[in-house]
Design an enzyme around this catalytic site. Structure first.
Site, mmCIF file in Angstrom:
data_model
loop_
_atom_site.group_PDB
_atom_site.id
_atom_site.type_symbol
_atom_site.label_atom_id
_atom_site.label_comp_id
_atom_site.label_asym_id
_atom_site.label_seq_id
_atom_site.Cartn_x
_atom_site.Cartn_y
_atom_site.Cartn_z
ATOM 1 N N ASP A 121 33.552 64.668 27.717
ATOM 2 C CA ASP A 121 33.743 63.274 27.278
ATOM 3 C C ASP A 121 35.080 63.250 26.530
ATOM 4 O O ASP A 121 35.889 64.664 26.633
ATOM 5 C CB ASP A 121 32.669 62.856 26.295
ATOM 6 C CG ASP A 121 32.454 61.486 25.870
ATOM 7 O OD1 ASP A 121 33.534 60.739 26.570
ATOM 8 O OD2 ASP A 121 31.439 60.983 25.830
ATOM 9 N N HIS A 159 27.644 51.649 35.008
ATOM 10 C CA HIS A 159 27.463 50.273 35.014
ATOM 11 C C HIS A 159 28.650 49.617 33.822
ATOM 12 O O HIS A 159 28.758 48.588 33.948
ATOM 13 C CB HIS A 159 26.202 49.653 34.049
ATOM 14 C CG HIS A 159 26.138 49.842 32.793
ATOM 15 N ND1 HIS A 159 25.130 49.431 31.978
ATOM 16 C CD2 HIS A 159 26.513 50.905 31.920
ATOM 17 C CE1 HIS A 159 24.950 49.962 30.607
ATOM 18 N NE2 HIS A 159 26.149 50.779 30.697
ATOM 19 N N GLY A 172 37.790 65.845 28.157
ATOM 20 C CA GLY A 172 38.538 65.526 29.410
ATOM 21 C C GLY A 172 38.151 63.911 29.666
ATOM 22 O O GLY A 172 37.455 63.319 29.048
ATOM 23 N N ASP A 173 38.855 63.455 31.018
ATOM 24 C CA ASP A 173 38.672 62.168 31.353
ATOM 25 C C ASP A 173 38.183 62.175 32.772
ATOM 26 O O ASP A 173 38.987 62.971 33.534
ATOM 27 C CB ASP A 173 40.026 61.290 31.221
ATOM 28 C CG ASP A 173 39.905 59.903 31.405
ATOM 29 O OD1 ASP A 173 39.011 59.267 32.014
ATOM 30 O OD2 ASP A 173 40.633 59.300 30.828
ATOM 31 N N PHE A 174 36.891 61.650 33.048
ATOM 32 C CA PHE A 174 36.424 61.850 34.132
ATOM 33 C C PHE A 174 37.278 60.929 35.267
ATOM 34 O O PHE A 174 36.954 60.959 36.481
ATOM 35 C CB PHE A 174 34.952 61.352 34.354
ATOM 36 C CG PHE A 174 34.343 60.112 33.577
ATOM 37 C CD1 PHE A 174 35.150 59.114 33.825
ATOM 38 C CD2 PHE A 174 33.335 60.183 32.792
ATOM 39 C CE1 PHE A 174 34.818 57.824 33.079
ATOM 40 C CE2 PHE A 174 32.792 59.090 32.259
ATOM 41 C CZ PHE A 174 33.410 57.912 32.220
#
Length: 334
Positions: free
Chosen positions: A196, A240, A220-222
C-alpha cells in the site's frame, strides 16, 4: 391518507446525523462504564448538557441508548458498537460517511448527475485520495473505518476461498493488514505480502502483530508497479474506486507481476443486471463511488471484460458472502 414511506427515506439524514454526533463526541465511550446523566456526560464530552440530553432522548428512538430514568442513560447492546474499542465497532465508519466531507459531496449529487463530474473534486479541489493525504485526522478516520469494515467481512472471505493452496498471498491496497492477518491466522503455513501507500501502512504493525514473522510489508503505488513473487494477489474494494481506464491500469500492473499459475482475487460487490429493492446496498455504494471517487460498482460481465482486457481469464465467481454481499472473483493469467 397514509404517510408516504418516501418521507421516512427523505428524512433519513436526521438519524444519520444523530449517530454522527454521538460518534464524533465519543458518547458511547463515555457511557462504557454504565448509566450516566446528561450532566456527567456533558462534562466528559465537552458538550452543552441540555442539548446533549435532547440528543440522548433521540438516540433512544434509534435503539442506541436506553433511558433508565428521566436523566439516566445507558448503552444498548447495539449502542456498544459506537464505542471505539468495541471489537465490532462502527464508530469510524459513521464518523467518515456521515462527516462533513462526505456529507458535502452527497449534497452536490444533483450537479454530478447533470454533468457526470464527481462531486468530491469539484467541492474540495482535490481527488478524495489527495484530500485524505493532505488531512492527517481524516486520513486516520478513513483508515480505521476501512479496518472496521474489513473486520466485519473478513470471516466470510476466509471461509469462502481456499487460501491454503497458496504459498504467498499479496494484499494490494491492504491498508493496515486486517484482511491479510485474518487469512494468515486461518492458514498457519501461508506467508503474506502487504502492499500500500506509506500512509495506508501506518497502523500495520498493530494489526499484524501476531503474524508479523510471516509478512513482508512493501510500500508502493499500484499505478507504478506491483511486487512480484506472490501466488495470489488480493484486490479488496480497490477496483470500484476507479474509472475503467484507471482500473484497467491497476490490473495490467498486477498482470505484469503475476507469474504463470498465480491467481488474482478481486473482492467486490457485484451489481446485478436488473436491480431490485434487495440490491440497495450495492446501488448505494455505486452512488457513493459516483460522487466520491469517480469509480463505480460493476456487473459480472463488466468485471470479466476488465480482467480480460488486462490479460486475465476469469475462473470463478463466489458469493454473495454475508454480511457484506462481497463476491470473490478469481482469475488467472490468460
Amino acid at each position: 391518507m397514509s404517510r408516504s414511506p418516501l418521507l421516512d427515506l427523505a428524512f433519513g439524514y436526521m438519524p444519520a446525523q444523530m449517530l454522527h454526533v454521538a460518534a464524533e463526541i465519543g458518547l458511547a465511550d463515555a457511557l462504557a462504564g454504565g448509566p450516566r446523566s446528561s450532566t456527567e456526560l456533558a462534562k466528559e464530552t465537552g458538550t452543552h448538557a441540555p442539548s446533549l440530553y435532547r440528543l440522548l432522548r433521540a438516540l433512544t428512538g434509534l435503539g442506541a441508548v436506553e433511558q433508565k430514568e428521566r436523566d439516566l442513560f445507558a448503552l444498548t447492546a447495539e449502542g456498544q458498537r459506537l464505542r471505539a474499542d468495541a471489537p465490532d465497532s462502527v464508530q469510524a465508519l459513521i464518523k467518515l460517511f456521515c462527516g462533513p466531507d462526505v456529507w458535502r459531496t452527497w449534497g452536490d449529487m444533483t450537479e454530478t448527475v447533470r454533468t457526470g463530474e464527481y462531486a468530491w473534486k469539484r467541492v474540495t479541489g482535490k481527488t478524495s485520495f489527495e484530500y485524505f493525504e493532505s488531512n492527517e485526522e481524516l486520513s486516520e478516520t478513513f483508515n480505521e473505518a476501512m479496518a472496521e469494515h474489513t473486520r466485519a467481512v473478513a470471516p466470510g472471505i476466509v471461509e469462502a476461498h481456499d487460501f491454503g493452496r497458496y504459498g504467498t498471498v499479496a494484499d494490494l491496497g491492504g491498508g493496515d493488514g486486517t484482511l491479510l492477518a485474518a487469512i494468515l491466522r486461518a492458514n498457519p503455513g501461508l506467508r503474506g505480502m502487504l502492499f500500500d501507500l506509506p500512509a495506508g501502512l501506518d497502523a500495520a504493525s498493530g494489526a499484524l502483530e501476531d503474524v508479523a514473522d510471516r509478512v513482508e510489508i512493501v510500500p508502493g503505488d499500484f499505478f507504478d508497479a506491483v511486487p512480484g513473487g506472490a501466488d495470489a494477489y488480493i484486490l479488496k474494494s480497490v477496483i470500484h474506486d476507479w474509472h475503467d481506464d484507471e482500473a484497467a491500469a491497476i490490473l495490467k500492473n498486477v498482470r505484469a507481476a503475476t507469474r504463470p499459475g498465480a491467481r488474482v482475487l478481486v473482492l467486490e460487490q457485484v451489481m446485478p443486471e436488473i436491480v431490485t429493492p434487495e440490491s440497495r446496498g450495492v446501488v448505494h455504494n455505486d452512488l457513493n463511488m459516483l460522487v466520491s471517487t469517480g469509480g463505480r460498482e460493476r456487473t459480472e460481465a463488466e468485471f470479466r471484460e476488465l480482467l480480460e482486457g488486462a490479460g486475465f481469464t476469469a475462473v470463478s465467481l463466489t458469493g454473495p458472502l454475508p454480511p457484506s454481499g462481497y463476491h470473490v472473483i478469481e482469475a488467472q493469467p490468460a
